[in-house]
Write an enzyme that holds these catalytic residues in place. Structure first.
Site, PDB file in Angstrom:
ATOM      1  N   ASP A   1       0.829  -1.203   0.000  1.00  0.00           N
ATOM      2  CA  ASP A   1       0.000   0.000   0.000  1.00  0.00           C
ATOM      3  C   ASP A   1       0.870   1.262   0.000  1.00  0.00           C
ATOM      4  O   ASP A   1       1.416   1.648   1.031  1.00  0.00           O
ATOM      5  CB  ASP A   1      -0.903  -0.028   1.230  1.00  0.00           C
ATOM      6  CG  ASP A   1      -1.929   1.094   1.232  1.00  0.00           C
ATOM      7  OD1 ASP A   1      -1.843   1.986   0.372  1.00  0.00           O
ATOM      8  OD2 ASP A   1      -2.816   1.080   2.114  1.00  0.00           O
TER       9      ASP A   1
ATOM     10  N   ILE B   1      -0.282   8.026   9.241  1.00  0.00           N
ATOM     11  CA  ILE B   1      -0.816   6.976  10.111  1.00  0.00           C
ATOM     12  C   ILE B   1      -0.303   5.612   9.661  1.00  0.00           C
ATOM     13  O   ILE B   1       0.097   5.421   8.511  1.00  0.00           O
ATOM     14  CB  ILE B   1      -2.352   6.989  10.135  1.00  0.00           C
ATOM     15  CG1 ILE B   1      -2.926   6.698   8.738  1.00  0.00           C
ATOM     16  CG2 ILE B   1      -2.863   8.315  10.677  1.00  0.00           C
ATOM     17  CD1 ILE B   1      -4.438   6.555   8.711  1.00  0.00           C
TER      18      ILE B   1
END
Length: 283
Positions: A184, A204
């Site tokens: 990702d 995050i």
């Protein structure tokens, strides 16, 4: 590829197939990215290498029927993730990921929608699946497409008693930068400016990295990090984790089922809830 409009019947008819392959090095990188090191040498060293079981979610990460729907990615949230392992993962392999939509629930115009997709990893030359991955996502901008409002599967309930065990898991300050090399590459996990524009104080940690860290907590406490004992692992995301934070993983054991949740004590925030891991006998 032309994306399919959000219409209930067409959503449920969506299927997808994606070719997948992996090398031993991919599994080694994944183990390092979820925080494993010399204390778990079999997962990070090629001699007598083992594959950490949640690596399966990386193999099924790209593609799938949900990505072919006309959903605004800016407002798409990862809600739940579940893995069922039908047998241990080989250190290398190739095959196909077959996906289908298993549910869509309409919360109403302006209130969003819930989408559930299932993917099965099937090795080349085989018919039975190696693993089944189920993802539930919340499309904040997709309500009003005509789907049902009721019938969404209920999350796994946590026991009402005090936890049977608590494990603290520290995340690395640079962990998201390493994990993003697994699958990702969303800048939300690396670029401070992008993260602030998205409403966060900084980059995050990937939800699926937190997912794997919770599996590490369960396996380390109950079965000495024997990944071959994991049969299934599921949870619900409730808040983001920032790299460098410490997770307090609270666990309850009832037979072969471990229920769990995870908190960041420094922020007094529950980040994972409704967790359920099922353990089996050694292979």
């Amino acid at each position: 590829m032309t994306q399919v409009p959000i219409q209930y019947d067409r959503v449920l008819a969506q299927t997808a197939e994606t070719l997948v392959s992996w090398r031993p090095e991919d599994a080694l990188l994944y183990a390092l990215a979820i925080g494993m090191g010399a204390e778990n040498l079999a997962y990070v060293y090629e001699r007598d290498q083992r594959v950490f079981p949640t690596f399966a979610v990386i193999l099924a990460f790209q593609g799938g029927p949900l990505s072919d729907l006309a959903i605004d990615p800016r407002f798409l949230l990862h809600g739940e993730h579940a893995l069922v392992l039908h047998r241990p993962l080989p250190v290398a392999g190739k095959g196909v990921v077959r996906g289908l939509m298993t549910g869509a629930w309409d919360k109403g115009a302006g209130r969003g929608a819930i989408f559930r997709e299932e993917k099965q990893i099937v090795l080349q030359g085989e018919e039975l699946p190696l693993a089944t991955i189920t993802t539930t996502s919340f499309g904040r901008a997709e309500g009003g497409f005509g789907g049902p409002r009721e019938g969404q599967p209920a999350p796994h309930p946590l026991p009402g008693r005090a936890p049977d065990a608590v494990v603290h898991m520290r995340t690395g300050a640079d962990q998201a930068l390493l994990y993003r090399l697994c699958a990702d590459r969303n800048p939300l996990h690396a670029d401070p400016k992008f993260a602030r524009e998205a409403g966060f104080s900084g980059p995050i940690l990937h939800g699926l990295c937190t997912y794997a860290i919770c599996a590490r907590a369960v396996l380390s406490h109950y079965v000495g990090m024997d990944g071959g004992r994991l049969r299934s692992h599921a949870l619900r995301f409730s808040a983001p984790v920032y790299p460098g934070e410490v997770l307090r993983v609270e666990m309850w054991r009832d037979g072969v089922v471990i229920s769990f949740r995870a908190l960041v004590e420094d922020r007094d925030t529950v980040v994972v809830t409704n967790g359920r891991t099922e353990l089996g006998e050694p292979e």
